[in-house]
Design a protein around this motif. Structure first.
Motif, mmCIF file in Angstrom:
data_model
loop_
_atom_site.group_PDB
_atom_site.id
_atom_site.type_symbol
_atom_site.label_atom_id
_atom_site.label_comp_id
_atom_site.label_asym_id
_atom_site.label_seq_id
_atom_site.Cartn_x
_atom_site.Cartn_y
_atom_site.Cartn_z
ATOM 1 N N VAL A 163 1.331 11.667 -12.284
ATOM 2 C CA VAL A 163 0.735 11.854 -10.954
ATOM 3 C C VAL A 163 0.625 10.485 -10.274
ATOM 4 O O VAL A 163 0.059 9.555 -10.842
ATOM 5 C CB VAL A 163 -0.659 12.510 -11.051
ATOM 6 C CG1 VAL A 163 -1.266 12.679 -9.657
ATOM 7 C CG2 VAL A 163 -0.550 13.859 -11.746
ATOM 8 N N ALA A 164 1.171 10.402 -9.073
ATOM 9 C CA ALA A 164 1.218 9.104 -8.395
ATOM 10 C C ALA A 164 0.185 9.031 -7.289
ATOM 11 O O ALA A 164 -0.115 10.021 -6.628
ATOM 12 C CB ALA A 164 2.608 8.881 -7.814
ATOM 13 N N ARG A 165 -0.360 7.843 -7.120
ATOM 14 C CA ARG A 165 -1.232 7.589 -5.968
ATOM 15 C C ARG A 165 -1.027 6.151 -5.508
ATOM 16 O O ARG A 165 -0.647 5.287 -6.312
ATOM 17 C CB ARG A 165 -2.708 7.869 -6.292
ATOM 18 C CG ARG A 165 -3.257 7.063 -7.431
ATOM 19 C CD ARG A 165 -4.574 7.686 -7.918
ATOM 20 N NE ARG A 165 -4.906 7.212 -9.236
ATOM 21 C CZ ARG A 165 -5.951 6.466 -9.526
ATOM 22 N NH1 ARG A 165 -6.795 6.120 -8.578
ATOM 23 N NH2 ARG A 165 -6.205 6.074 -10.751
ATOM 24 N N LYS A 166 -1.265 5.969 -4.229
ATOM 25 C CA LYS A 166 -1.049 4.632 -3.677
ATOM 26 C C LYS A 166 -2.392 3.935 -3.473
ATOM 27 O O LYS A 166 -3.309 4.512 -2.902
ATOM 28 C CB LYS A 166 -0.298 4.734 -2.345
ATOM 29 C CG LYS A 166 0.300 3.414 -1.910
ATOM 30 C CD LYS A 166 1.191 3.566 -0.712
ATOM 31 C CE LYS A 166 0.376 3.916 0.511
ATOM 32 N NZ LYS A 166 1.174 4.032 1.715
ATOM 33 N N LEU A 167 -2.459 2.695 -3.965
ATOM 34 C CA LEU A 167 -3.724 1.967 -3.926
ATOM 35 C C LEU A 167 -3.599 0.701 -3.104
ATOM 36 O O LEU A 167 -2.542 0.078 -3.070
ATOM 37 C CB LEU A 167 -4.123 1.561 -5.357
ATOM 38 C CG LEU A 167 -4.221 2.661 -6.391
ATOM 39 C CD1 LEU A 167 -4.335 2.049 -7.767
ATOM 40 C CD2 LEU A 167 -5.438 3.539 -6.104
ATOM 41 N N ASN A 168 -4.703 0.334 -2.504
ATOM 42 C CA ASN A 168 -4.766 -0.965 -1.852
ATOM 43 C C ASN A 168 -5.286 -1.969 -2.870
ATOM 44 O O ASN A 168 -6.440 -1.895 -3.290
ATOM 45 C CB ASN A 168 -5.696 -0.894 -0.633
ATOM 46 C CG ASN A 168 -5.912 -2.262 -0.016
ATOM 47 O OD1 ASN A 168 -5.175 -3.202 -0.320
ATOM 48 N ND2 ASN A 168 -6.915 -2.384 0.823
ATOM 49 N N MET A 169 -4.439 -2.888 -3.272
ATOM 50 C CA MET A 169 -4.840 -3.845 -4.306
ATOM 51 C C MET A 169 -5.217 -5.197 -3.718
ATOM 52 O O MET A 169 -5.234 -6.207 -4.412
ATOM 53 C CB MET A 169 -3.724 -4.001 -5.343
ATOM 54 C CG MET A 169 -3.414 -2.722 -6.076
ATOM 55 S SD MET A 169 -4.817 -2.138 -7.048
ATOM 56 C CE MET A 169 -4.411 -2.815 -8.624
ATOM 57 N N LYS A 170 -5.436 -5.215 -2.446
ATOM 58 C CA LYS A 170 -5.978 -6.436 -1.836
ATOM 59 C C LYS A 170 -7.408 -6.103 -1.443
ATOM 60 O O LYS A 170 -7.665 -5.473 -0.418
ATOM 61 C CB LYS A 170 -5.132 -6.817 -0.608
ATOM 62 C CG LYS A 170 -5.743 -7.899 0.281
ATOM 63 C CD LYS A 170 -5.485 -9.296 -0.244
ATOM 64 C CE LYS A 170 -5.942 -10.360 0.745
ATOM 65 N NZ LYS A 170 -7.401 -10.557 0.733
ATOM 66 N N ARG A 171 -8.322 -6.503 -2.301
ATOM 67 C CA ARG A 171 -9.739 -6.187 -2.069
ATOM 68 C C ARG A 171 -10.462 -7.433 -1.547
ATOM 69 O O ARG A 171 -9.922 -8.542 -1.601
ATOM 70 C CB ARG A 171 -10.393 -5.720 -3.375
ATOM 71 C CG ARG A 171 -9.638 -4.594 -4.089
ATOM 72 C CD ARG A 171 -9.790 -3.271 -3.388
ATOM 73 N NE ARG A 171 -8.897 -2.254 -3.924
ATOM 74 C CZ ARG A 171 -9.195 -1.405 -4.902
ATOM 75 N NH1 ARG A 171 -10.370 -1.458 -5.504
ATOM 76 N NH2 ARG A 171 -8.316 -0.507 -5.293
ATOM 77 N N ALA B 299 -2.873 -7.883 -5.599
ATOM 78 C CA ALA B 299 -2.641 -8.134 -7.014
ATOM 79 C C ALA B 299 -1.145 -8.150 -7.327
ATOM 80 O O ALA B 299 -0.391 -7.340 -6.796
ATOM 81 C CB ALA B 299 -3.338 -7.059 -7.839
ATOM 82 N N VAL B 300 -0.747 -9.091 -8.181
ATOM 83 C CA VAL B 300 0.661 -9.178 -8.600
ATOM 84 C C VAL B 300 0.749 -9.369 -10.116
ATOM 85 O O VAL B 300 -0.265 -9.496 -10.782
ATOM 86 C CB VAL B 300 1.407 -10.350 -7.904
ATOM 87 C CG1 VAL B 300 1.564 -10.090 -6.427
ATOM 88 C CG2 VAL B 300 0.694 -11.674 -8.142
ATOM 89 N N THR C 286 -3.727 -12.967 -8.746
ATOM 90 C CA THR C 286 -3.645 -12.996 -7.280
ATOM 91 C C THR C 286 -3.243 -14.414 -6.900
ATOM 92 O O THR C 286 -3.841 -15.372 -7.395
ATOM 93 C CB THR C 286 -4.992 -12.622 -6.618
ATOM 94 O OG1 THR C 286 -5.956 -13.582 -7.011
ATOM 95 C CG2 THR C 286 -5.450 -11.247 -7.024
ATOM 96 N N ASN C 287 -2.243 -14.514 -6.075
ATOM 97 C CA ASN C 287 -1.623 -15.831 -5.887
ATOM 98 C C ASN C 287 -1.416 -16.166 -4.413
ATOM 99 O O ASN C 287 -1.025 -15.301 -3.635
ATOM 100 C CB ASN C 287 -0.239 -15.857 -6.547
ATOM 101 C CG ASN C 287 -0.257 -15.415 -8.011
ATOM 102 O OD1 ASN C 287 -0.931 -14.457 -8.362
ATOM 103 N ND2 ASN C 287 0.464 -16.101 -8.843
ATOM 104 N N ASP D 178 -11.442 2.585 -10.178
ATOM 105 C CA ASP D 178 -10.776 1.969 -9.029
ATOM 106 C C ASP D 178 -11.544 0.717 -8.582
ATOM 107 O O ASP D 178 -11.905 0.556 -7.422
ATOM 108 C CB ASP D 178 -10.668 2.983 -7.871
ATOM 109 C CG ASP D 178 -9.889 2.392 -6.687
ATOM 110 O OD1 ASP D 178 -9.011 1.535 -6.930
ATOM 111 O OD2 ASP D 178 -10.176 2.778 -5.540
ATOM 112 N N ALA D 179 -11.813 -0.136 -9.547
ATOM 113 C CA ALA D 179 -12.635 -1.319 -9.238
ATOM 114 C C ALA D 179 -11.993 -2.574 -9.803
ATOM 115 O O ALA D 179 -11.375 -2.545 -10.878
ATOM 116 C CB ALA D 179 -14.027 -1.143 -9.842
#
Lengths: 557, 479
Positions: B204-212, B219-220, B235-236, B267-268
């Motif tokens: 199951v796929a979901r799209k997340l915002n990884m720039k908090r 995030a990379v 994070t760079n 999700d934290a």
């Protein structure tokens, strides 16, 4: 007379062929060459499979194959004429366009031809490299698909042709979107697409009473011919600078320096920065930069905007300009960046090969040469380059490689970025270059420091230039630069510079004084600089004084 | 009629199997073939190792293993039928396939010294995923994450950015990553407008915002914890520059980077305590999940009159990344203090992209003279650190003359995968090397292709090769 029912179509065939020859071969042969230069066709399964990834892949593949023939513009023109005339006759037969009716089959002919000659600078940033041929090829296929409709019974025939028309319009509109054709360039395509609707009810024209009269047919031939010619003429992109740039690109690649200078000199309107830089490359290679730098007007303009397309130098001639200025890493970089964005092309591959050879990247050069050796028209060129891989000393004797190779070898590594600004990067990098030991490079650096009007950089470069050209008289424009900076910023003159050794001619100093006397009072009166520039151009326009005073600010793109 | 029969006979003859030449000159040299498959060791489940005879007009190869013998060759290419290759592999398993190559130039045949392709007992994970991207600088256009079945030549596109371009977005896709080489739990990034990180859990796929908030970038460089639903990222703040003379062409520099943990269930983001003087990047877990290995460098600005980025531009060769480790507490989902594992700066080296072997005893990393972007550094090689003894194995057998980077392990620890630019210095290709039970790395071989010339003409690089034990799931996130 029945046997001659297609005579208007036969006459139109001849006229259309002549018009197309004029519009393509006579007026736009450099444009045709540029189309093939911007694409790559490799025979074989892998390349074919790669084209199939997108819808319409077989047409892309076939278009890329045929577009190679534009390398020889006369042959390419004949090929395009053949494609369009086959389409024309397929329509004439499919819809029984006898007599005056044949005139309507000229509409798509005009549309397709106009689409080839109206691209302007967009030609450098085409997202569909097969652009010149594929739409015509697709339309020819559609026209041929109309033929069965002629021989089917009535409702089925018209139904078939209607379906083909509908599918053609839908696919055509889809292609315009995927090829990202600018809206300003789409009208010829719309004309071609929607003109097909006109054919469906063409039988109704038979009911017009005088339709079959010879003078009606003759009139329709005249009108159709005039329409095709005028439509293409007015749609064609006819900017002088654009055409000069295309011509100069080819001449530079062939190291035909005199012809490059001639093209620049023959410009009737203002040149672009690209033309100015091409010409400077030629002057440097001929060794006449110091005496001819301001022979042509240094006033330049941005490339003329067409269909809302704004071109950047790095996308058009940037790689070649970088290469010719010895910045081969950036030449390679922009070839790669442009290949990623607009697809690989023979033109870019050629520059990448030359860069790889200069950089000593033998296996990389071999990879690109292997690709070029599979192409129709560049196999011989690829074969010729192999000798430079084997013996790098031969590079020194090749006029295209010679200077770039020397500049590259005379440079140290650093990491930086050009921010997509080719000319600015060259000016900043070369005008402030230190440790130069090559005479030609020293002249290039001197020229850029004069262009940037960077006084400390100028003196530094002048000293290097004078040292590396010891015993030779200082060319006139460099004398002019010495005079202007000596007068305007005497404190900037380096202590270690022996001014007497430069042998500045008295006439140069006098000319400078005359220029000051002619212009300063006008400026002091509050007359704007452009007006003063115009008033003084005739007398002083061919001097560095004039450039320095009026022309050193210009738009870079 | 007679003519037609002759023609048919000619066509049939040309389609038939090539014959071993009867008259030839013998050479004691090993033939030059592309890709170089001479004396390599391959898994028993690999696709045919098709190759070309360099410089030959024609060639014929005789491949023998046990009582299986195959003769093939067309033009200068040897393309081995898959069924016959499987028979050869089965017969040669634990031993080798002997190859005798004949080449023809100017109507004269040469028989070259025979060579072997050794067949290991151990298999390799069946699926290999990678990103296909032009070796470009800044521009990108058609990017795809693909999956190759290593037992055949079948390649499937898992995700391509052409999908999102239809909607008008020009997006970059990168960093595909799996939990324990199982794509059941995986992620990849989509950069640009409407982008995000696509996380797939149990298909199951979901799209997340990884720039908090508080993060310097999205995030990379992800690394899934082997058992917990925790992903380590960095994070760079990254910058790209270009070499004006060196063949290395592109330089990517970080001016700041930190580690961060992502708690998938909640999700934290869990911040990792860090010293701002140190850049921390390329996290990777030990197989037991108790340690997080990563690379870290500190840079002291040398010219305070210019910005840090300008200063780094001049002194880019002074940035060296060392290997560090932190203990992980699964109960609190926190990382302990940093410990230096390997000080490469002391020997003028820099480490990137560490990966721990499945048995937890060895650590692969890419090593170069400086910096963090070894894919463009021609001096970059894969090295192996013994985590028990601290000794470094330079793995000379598997490294090439140009950049070798992005190493990873097969799940059985017997195969090392890497991206290498040894062919031409510019286009990365996947190379696979056998790492035997005695701790010896063997000569690496290039990912086989149906047409051996493909590698020479293909204009994209294979980026971030990762093995998986099963096929990638169907991508289901819709925009």
């Amino acid at each position: 007379m029945k046997n001659l029912r297609y005579w208007p179509a036969i006459i139109l065939t001849v006229i259309l062929a002549v018009v197309a020859w004029i519009m393509l071969y006579v007026q736009n042969s450099d444009v045709l060459y540029c189309f093939q230069d911007g694409q790559l066709f490799i025979p074989g399964k892998d390349f074919f499979r790669q084209q199939l990834i997108v819808p319409g892949g077989p047409f892309t593949w076939a278009g890329l194959y045929l577009q190679q023939y534009l390398y020889k513009p006369a042959l390419g023109t004949l090929m395009m004429i053949a494609i369009w005339l086959i389409s024309f006759w397929a329509l004439v037969i499919s819809f029984n366009l006898k007599g005056a009716k044949s005139a309507i089959a000229c509409i798509p002919f005009a549309g397709l031809m106009a689409s080839v000659v109206n691209t302007g600078y967009w030609i450098f940033i085409l997202k569909a490299p097969e652009y010149a041929v594929t739409p015509s090829l697709f339309f020819m296929t559609v026209s041929l698909l109309m033929l069965p409709g002629r021989f089917l019974k009535k409702p089925s025939g018209i139904a078939w042709q209607s379906i083909v028309t509908l599918v053609f319009i839908v696919l055509g509109l889809h292609w315009l979107k995927t090829a990202q054709v600018p809206y300003g360039l789409r009208f010829p395509f719309y004309l071609t697409l929607f003109s097909t609707i006109l054919f469906l009810p063409s039988e109704l024209l038979d009911r017009i009473k005088f339709q079959s009269k010879w003078y009606i047919s003759a009139g329709s031939v005249v009108l159709a011919s005039a329409f095709v010619f005028l439509f293409c003429w007015f749609k064609a992109y006819k900017d002088d600078a654009y055409k000069a740039e295309l011509k100069m690109t080819r001449l530079i690649e062939d190291a035909r320096w005199d012809d490059v200078i001639k093209v620049a000199h023959s410009m009737s309107g203002k040149a672009t920065r690209e033309i100015w830089m091409f010409r400077n490359i030629a002057l440097l290679n001929k060794g006449t930069m110091g005496s001819d730098l301001y022979k042509d007007s240094p006033m330049t303009v941005l490339p003329k905007s067409h269909a809302g397309v704004a071109i950047h130098m790095v996308e058009s001639a940037g790689p070649l300009i970088y290469f010719m200025n010895g910045q081969t890493r950036y030449a390679y970089r922009w070839c790669m960046e442009n290949s990623v964005e607009f697809g690989p092309s023979v033109g870019r591959l050629k520059i990448m090969v030359m860069c790889a050879i200069i950089h000593g990247e033998k296996s990389l050069a071999e990879k690109y040469l292997n690709l070029l050796s599979k192409t129709k028209y560049y196999a011989t060129w690829a074969q010729e380059q192999k000798k430079y891989l084997e013996d790098s000393k031969l590079i020194e004797m090749n006029p295209t490689y010679r200077l770039s190779s020397r500049i590259y070898r005379n440079s140290d590594n650093k990491v930086d970025s050009d921010d997509g600004q080719c000319e600015r990067y060259l000016m900043q990098t070369l005008s402030t270059r230190t440790g130069v030991t090559d005479p030609e490079l020293s002249e290039l650096c001197l020229m850029y420091s004069m262009q940037t009007c960077d006084i400390p950089a100028f003196w530094q470069n002048l000293i290097t230039y004078a040292m590396l050209h010891a015993g030779k008289p200082l060319p006139i424009h460099y004398q002019e630069a010495v005079v202007i900076y000596r007068n305007l910023a005497p404190q900037s003159v380096p202590e270690n510079l022996d001014m007497s050794a430069l042998n500045i001619d008295d006439s140069v100093q006098k000319n400078f004084e005359k220029m000051v006397q002619a212009s300063i009072p006008l400026i002091n009166k509050g007359i704007d600089l452009n007006t003063v520039a115009g008033q003084t151009y005739k007398k002083f326009g061919r001097t560095y004084f004039w450039y320095n005073m009026f022309c050193s600010a210009y738009d870079i793109y | 009629m007679k003519k037609s029969i002759y023609l048919l006979a000619l066509v049939l003859a040309s389609c038939g199997s090539p014959k071993e030449p009867k008259s030839f000159t013998e050479s004691q040299k090993t033939p030059e073939i592309f890709p170089d498959y001479t004396e390599v060791t391959v898994p028993a489940n690999i696709a045919p190792l098709n190759f070309m005879a360099n410089g030959a007009d024609k060639c014929v190869a005789v491949l023998t293993a046990g009582n299986v013998s195959v003769v093939c060759g067309q033009g200068n290419k040897v393309q081995i039928p898959e069924n016959k290759w499987k028979s050869l592999l089965a017969a040669g398993k634990g031993g080798s396939i002997g190859i005798t190559l004949y080449t023809q130039n100017d109507d004269a045949w040469t028989k070259w010294k025979s060579f072997n392709i050794n067949v290991a007992d151990e298999e390799i994970d069946r699926y290999l995923s990678y990103r296909l991207i032009e070796p470009s600088y800044v521009a990108y256009e058609d990017l795809s994450i693909c999956q190759r079945d290593l037992e055949s030549f079948e390649e499937k596109v898992f995700f391509s950015n052409t999908e999102t371009r239809k909607k008008g977005y020009n997006q970059c896709i990168n960093c595909h990553s799996y939990q324990n080489a199982d794509p059941k739990n995986m992620l990849f990034h989509i950069r640009g407008q409407e982008g995000g990180t696509v996380l797939i859990q149990d298909g199951v796929a979901r799209k997340l915002n990884m720039k908090r908030d508080g993060m310097i970038s999205a995030a990379v460089y992800p690394a899934w914890h082997p058992t917990d639903q925790v992903i380590a990222f960095s994070t760079n703040t990254t910058r790209q520059l270009f070499h004006t003379h060196d063949n290395d062409k592109v330089e990517v520099q970080d001016s700041e980077s930190h580690l961060i943990l992502y708690d998938v269930e909640h999700d934290a983001m869990i911040p990792v305590e860090a010293d701002s003087a140190w850049m921390e990047t390329f996290p990777t877990w030990s197989p037991d999940g108790k340690h997080l290995y990563y690379c870290s460098a500190s840079y002291t600005q040398q010219n305070m009159n210019v910005s840090l980025t300008r200063d780094l531009m001049t002194n880019y060769k002074d940035v060296h990344y060392n290997l560090f480790v932190r203990d992980y507490d699964a109960s609190t989902k926190t990382l302990g203090p940093r410990r230096l594992l390997l000080a490469l700066d002391s020997i003028g080296q820099s480490a990137t992209l560490p990966r721990v072997s499945p048995d937890g005893r060895k650590l692969l990393y890419a090593s170069g003279d400086y910096g963090c972007f070894h894919i463009w550094h021609s001096d970059a090689d894969i090295n192996l650190l013994d985590l028990e003894t601290g000794t470094i194995d330079p793995l000379t057998a598997l490294n090439g003359p140009k950049s070798d980077s992005y190493p990873s392990w097969s799940t059985n620890g017997r195969w090392i995968i890497m991206a290498s630019r040894r062919n031409d210095g510019n286009f990365s290709r996947v190379f696979i090397a056998y790492y035997d039970r005695n701790g010896q790395a063997h000569k690496a071989f290039e990912l086989p292709q149906q047409d051996p010339e493909f590698s020479q003409t293909f204009m994209k690089s294979y980026n971030r090769p990762e093995l998986t034990v099963t096929e990638l799931p169907k991508y289901v996130v819709k925009y």
